[in-house]
Design a protein around this motif. Structure first.
Motif, PDB file in Angstrom:
ATOM      1  N   MET A   1       0.574  -1.093  -0.472  1.00  0.00           N
ATOM      2  CA  MET A   1       0.185  -0.213  -0.175  1.00  0.00           C
ATOM      3  C   MET A   1       1.017   1.310  -0.328  1.00  0.00           C
ATOM      4  O   MET A   1       0.184   2.634  -0.374  1.00  0.00           O
ATOM      5  CB  MET A   1      -1.319   0.062   1.370  1.00  0.00           C
ATOM      6  CG  MET A   1      -1.995  -1.210   0.997  1.00  0.00           C
ATOM      7  SD  MET A   1      -3.227  -1.166   1.749  1.00  0.00           S
ATOM      8  CE  MET A   1      -4.130  -2.018   2.223  1.00  0.00           C
ATOM      9  N   LEU A   2       1.793   0.721   0.206  1.00  0.00           N
ATOM     10  CA  LEU A   2       2.466   2.323   0.305  1.00  0.00           C
ATOM     11  C   LEU A   2       3.994   2.167  -0.861  1.00  0.00           C
ATOM     12  O   LEU A   2       4.637   3.059  -1.493  1.00  0.00           O
ATOM     13  CB  LEU A   2       3.780   2.279   1.749  1.00  0.00           C
ATOM     14  CG  LEU A   2       3.516   2.284   2.793  1.00  0.00           C
ATOM     15  CD1 LEU A   2       3.742   2.254   4.244  1.00  0.00           C
ATOM     16  CD2 LEU A   2       2.076   3.419   2.881  1.00  0.00           C
ATOM     17  N   GLY A   3       3.986   1.252  -1.707  1.00  0.00           N
ATOM     18  CA  GLY A   3       4.648   1.269  -2.561  1.00  0.00           C
ATOM     19  C   GLY A   3       4.663  -0.610  -3.857  1.00  0.00           C
ATOM     20  O   GLY A   3       4.204  -1.132  -3.370  1.00  0.00           O
ATOM     21  N   PRO A   4       5.124  -0.430  -5.479  1.00  0.00           N
ATOM     22  CA  PRO A   4       4.946  -1.530  -5.566  1.00  0.00           C
ATOM     23  C   PRO A   4       5.559  -2.397  -5.366  1.00  0.00           C
ATOM     24  O   PRO A   4       6.548  -2.709  -5.173  1.00  0.00           O
ATOM     25  CB  PRO A   4       5.556  -0.784  -7.288  1.00  0.00           C
ATOM     26  CG  PRO A   4       6.262   0.511  -7.437  1.00  0.00           C
ATOM     27  CD  PRO A   4       5.782   0.752  -5.603  1.00  0.00           C
ATOM     28  N   GLU A   5       4.616  -3.672  -5.374  1.00  0.00           N
ATOM     29  CA  GLU A   5       4.715  -4.725  -4.532  1.00  0.00           C
ATOM     30  C   GLU A   5       5.776  -5.554  -5.150  1.00  0.00           C
ATOM     31  O   GLU A   5       6.036  -5.285  -6.265  1.00  0.00           O
ATOM     32  CB  GLU A   5       3.350  -6.060  -4.324  1.00  0.00           C
ATOM     33  CG  GLU A   5       3.315  -6.256  -6.009  1.00  0.00           C
ATOM     34  CD  GLU A   5       1.724  -7.059  -6.269  1.00  0.00           C
ATOM     35  OE1 GLU A   5       1.983  -8.298  -6.897  1.00  0.00           O
ATOM     36  OE2 GLU A   5       0.471  -6.598  -5.504  1.00  0.00           O
ATOM     37  N   ASN A   6       6.890  -6.376  -4.173  1.00  0.00           N
ATOM     38  CA  ASN A   6       7.681  -6.624  -4.695  1.00  0.00           C
ATOM     39  C   ASN A   6       8.600  -6.363  -4.830  1.00  0.00           C
ATOM     40  O   ASN A   6       9.990  -6.461  -6.130  1.00  0.00           O
ATOM     41  CB  ASN A   6       7.550  -8.009  -5.885  1.00  0.00           C
ATOM     42  CG  ASN A   6       7.100  -9.139  -5.505  1.00  0.00           C
ATOM     43  OD1 ASN A   6       7.154  -9.746  -3.857  1.00  0.00           O
ATOM     44  ND2 ASN A   6       6.024  -9.951  -5.650  1.00  0.00           N
ATOM     45  N   THR A   7       8.714  -4.847  -4.947  1.00  0.00           N
ATOM     46  CA  THR A   7       9.868  -4.647  -5.500  1.00  0.00           C
ATOM     47  C   THR A   7      10.472  -3.279  -4.352  1.00  0.00           C
ATOM     48  O   THR A   7      10.414  -3.423  -3.241  1.00  0.00           O
ATOM     49  CB  THR A   7       9.289  -3.126  -6.235  1.00  0.00           C
ATOM     50  OG1 THR A   7       8.506  -1.892  -5.635  1.00  0.00           O
ATOM     51  CG2 THR A   7       8.820  -3.053  -7.785  1.00  0.00           C
ATOM     52  N   MET A   8      11.718  -3.017  -4.537  1.00  0.00           N
ATOM     53  CA  MET A   8      12.520  -2.586  -3.032  1.00  0.00           C
ATOM     54  C   MET A   8      12.298  -1.685  -2.212  1.00  0.00           C
ATOM     55  O   MET A   8      12.427  -0.783  -1.892  1.00  0.00           O
ATOM     56  CB  MET A   8      14.453  -2.157  -4.138  1.00  0.00           C
ATOM     57  CG  MET A   8      15.115  -3.512  -4.561  1.00  0.00           C
ATOM     58  SD  MET A   8      15.371  -5.225  -3.033  1.00  0.00           S
ATOM     59  CE  MET A   8      15.980  -4.401  -1.899  1.00  0.00           C
ATOM     60  N   MET A   9      11.451  -0.621  -3.690  1.00  0.00           N
ATOM     61  CA  MET A   9      10.961   0.496  -2.603  1.00  0.00           C
ATOM     62  C   MET A   9      10.194  -0.076  -1.465  1.00  0.00           C
ATOM     63  O   MET A   9       9.506   0.321  -0.392  1.00  0.00           O
ATOM     64  CB  MET A   9      10.389   1.070  -3.550  1.00  0.00           C
ATOM     65  CG  MET A   9       9.333   3.036  -3.161  1.00  0.00           C
ATOM     66  SD  MET A   9       8.404   3.158  -3.756  1.00  0.00           S
ATOM     67  CE  MET A   9       7.408   4.972  -2.827  1.00  0.00           C
ATOM     68  N   SER A  10       9.313  -1.161  -2.224  1.00  0.00           N
ATOM     69  CA  SER A  10       7.640  -1.337  -1.014  1.00  0.00           C
ATOM     70  C   SER A  10       8.486  -2.463  -0.098  1.00  0.00           C
ATOM     71  O   SER A  10       8.422  -2.290   1.014  1.00  0.00           O
ATOM     72  CB  SER A  10       7.494  -2.499  -1.954  1.00  0.00           C
ATOM     73  OG  SER A  10       6.166  -3.136  -1.100  1.00  0.00           O
TER      74      SER A  10
END
Length: 559
Positions: A211-220
């Protein structure tokens, strides 16, 4: 039923595709047609219900039913459709009903207290109707004459009135009695002493913090660590050139821009692409720039997060392992087998283990979830923490597994009490709602996998928690107050009905019996001399109906 069927399909889509279809349906053409179909079915069901009620009332009055042929067809159609939907729900919602049972465990005390309040409000019309029927029955019994035909008819009406009283009053008082004693059989994990409350469950970020960043990405994953996650959950797949990368779906259309880059190949399995191509895809534009939000409860992103999310790429497994090693976080993942004709179809587990060991991450930070080749894993990487599914205690002991990862609906079965008694560490997935997290907290669950870590991390005490003494006090207080109110309501309606009955009886006696003054006057008229025979036979009518006075007065004659 059609609403439940629609949401069954929505929940299934959300579970398998990781997409919140509620938002899509609420913002597109599908929503319009869903409303149209549900409205048509609702009108049809209401019309059929009205026909059934009218038919029941006509049968009650012993009237013959005159139904048109299309009435019969509509009734049959709605009955068949309702049973079909019920069968579909029982088949496809077999596991979803457990969620209803879990919600009742949390909300049962509050539903109980609210139900008593509703019964108090319902007692007003019920008391009015029951007392009114009782008054009607007494008046009809009072008016019974010696005429046998009228007597039988009135007795039949008295039987109907008594039957209506029983049909209305008996269910009301039975339900009220059940509500008074239902806490004796109520079980809720959130009713316990404060000293028995376990520690707050830990968090595994489900594909990071989606809900805070694209799933399965380093940002998430970084966002999940910022909000207190002790572990990171992901999905691992193998590229065609044997590079493990993070991806959940079985195609790249939802979370990447492959339809813009390579539209003809967008439906292919991600494992059939080489890493050189996968690394060029954008994995965050769908999240930051799309008008469809992946989660309904998402908050708007800041400009910095929006820009950062729009530049995310598909990460390799080694990038996640480096982050976990640096932040000392656990890593748990689902390992999907590659499709047929893939070079690593039979050796993908060995490949992933070698990549993990080559990353130099501490072995105790790996929570190994895949079931296959556990003996090989124990020999190759003895430091891995093995996590099992919903196995029996004997199977867990045989495999030497002390942690299980199970669906939260399994909590319905005795609260997983036997697993906690055996010192098995329990992780529930996917827990997103505060009430469900509160239930897991009260049930002494060790950790949960969640998409909504930013909200659950702010909860410092379980919702709907109360001590047994407080609940008993509220239970007894509500029972006493409701009994007093219901008794007062029934007494008020009885008093008002008795007053009305006295007035009605007074009017009836006045119309049926002449007053004493009129009778005395009639007796005097009968005994007075100078009356003719016809006047003596009808003295009352003469006394009551005086002769009219002429308008023009005659002149008096001199004596």
């Amino acid at each position: 039923m059609s609403v439940l069927l629609l949401f069954t399909w929505i929940e299934t889509s959300n579970e398998y595709f990781g997409f919140d279809w509620v938002v899509f349906l609420s913002t597109g053409v599908w929503f319009f047609w869903s409303i149209v179909l549900l409205s048509l079915f609702g009108i049809l069901a209401a019309y059929t219900s009205l026909l059934l009620v009218v038919g029941f009332l006509l049968c009650w009055e012993k009237k013959e039913l005159y139904l048109h042929w299309y009435h019969k067809i509509l009734i049959l159609l709605v009955i068949v459709t309702s049973f079909s939907f019920l069968n579909i729900l029982c088949t496809h919602w077999k596991e979803r009903w457990l969620t209803v049972g879990l919600s009742l465990q949390v909300f049962a005390p509050y539903i109980h207290l609210s139900s008593i309040s509703v019964m108090v409000m319902l007692s007003w019309p019920v008391a009015f109707y029951l007392i009114h029927l009782e008054g009607e029955a007494r008046i009809r019994r009072y008016k019974i004459t010696s005429n046998e035909r009228k007597r039988n008819k009135r007795c039949n009406m008295l039987t109907k009135l008594r039957a209506l009283q029983v049909a209305i009053g008996l269910p009301f008082f039975l339900i009220l009695l059940c509500l008074y004693v239902v806490p004796l059989g109520t079980y809720s994990p959130c009713i316990q002493e404060k000293d028995n409350l376990g520690p707050k469950p830990k968090f595994f970020g489900h594909r990071g913090a989606p809900m805070l960043g694209p799933e399965n990405t380093m940002m998430s994953f970084e966002k999940a660590i910022e909000h207190g996650a002790i572990g990171l959950e992901s999905d691992v797949q193998i590229s065609y050139d044997q590079v493990p990368f993070l991806m959940h779906d079985y195609d790249l259309r939802r979370t990447t821009n492959i339809k813009e880059v390579l539209p003809n190949e967008s439906r292919q399995h991600p494992c059939l692409f080489k890493w050189n191509f996968l690394s060029t895809l954008n994995a965050g534009k769908w999240f930051s720039h799309s008008w469809i939000r992946p989660f309904y409860h998402m908050k708007p992103l800041s400009e910095a997060d929006r820009e950062r999310a729009g530049n995310q790429r598909i990460p390799k497994l080694t990038e996640l392992l480096e982050l976990a090693q640096r932040k000392k976080k656990l890593v748990i993942f689902d390992l999907n087998s590659p499709p047929p004709k893939h070079p690593s179809r039979t050796s993908y587990i060995h490949l992933v283990v070698s990549v993990i060991l080559a990353s130099k991450i501490e072995q105790h930070l790996i929570a190994w979830l895949p079931d296959a080749e556990r003996k090989y894993i124990r020999n190759k990487a003895p430091g891995f923490q093995h996590v099992g599914a919903f196995y029996t205690l004997d199977e867990l002991a045989r495999e030497n597994i002390s942690r299980i990862n199970v669906d939260y609906k399994r909590l319905y079965y005795n609260g997983l009490r036997e697993y906690k008694a055996a010192n098995i560490n329990i992780n529930l997935y996917v827990v997103n709602e505060p009430w469900l997290f509160s239930l897991a907290w009260c049930s002494r669950i060790h950790s949960v996998t969640t998409d909504n870590i930013q909200l659950l991390n702010e909860i410092n005490h379980p919702y709907f928690f109360m001590t047994p003494n407080f609940y008993m006090f509220m239970w007894i207080l509500m029972d006493i107050l409701s009994a007093v109110f219901i008794g007062a309501i029934f007494y008020f309606h009885w008093w008002r009905e008795s007053q009305s009955e006295k007035i009605l009886k007074g009017i009836t006696s006045y119309t049926e019996t002449p007053s004493a003054s009129l009778q005395d006057e009639a007796l005097k008229v009968t005994e007075s001399p100078g009356l003719t025979k016809g006047e003596r036979e009808h003295p009352v009518s003469k006394a009551i109906m005086p002769e009219p006075i002429e308008e023009t007065a005659k002149p008096t004659m001199p004596p």
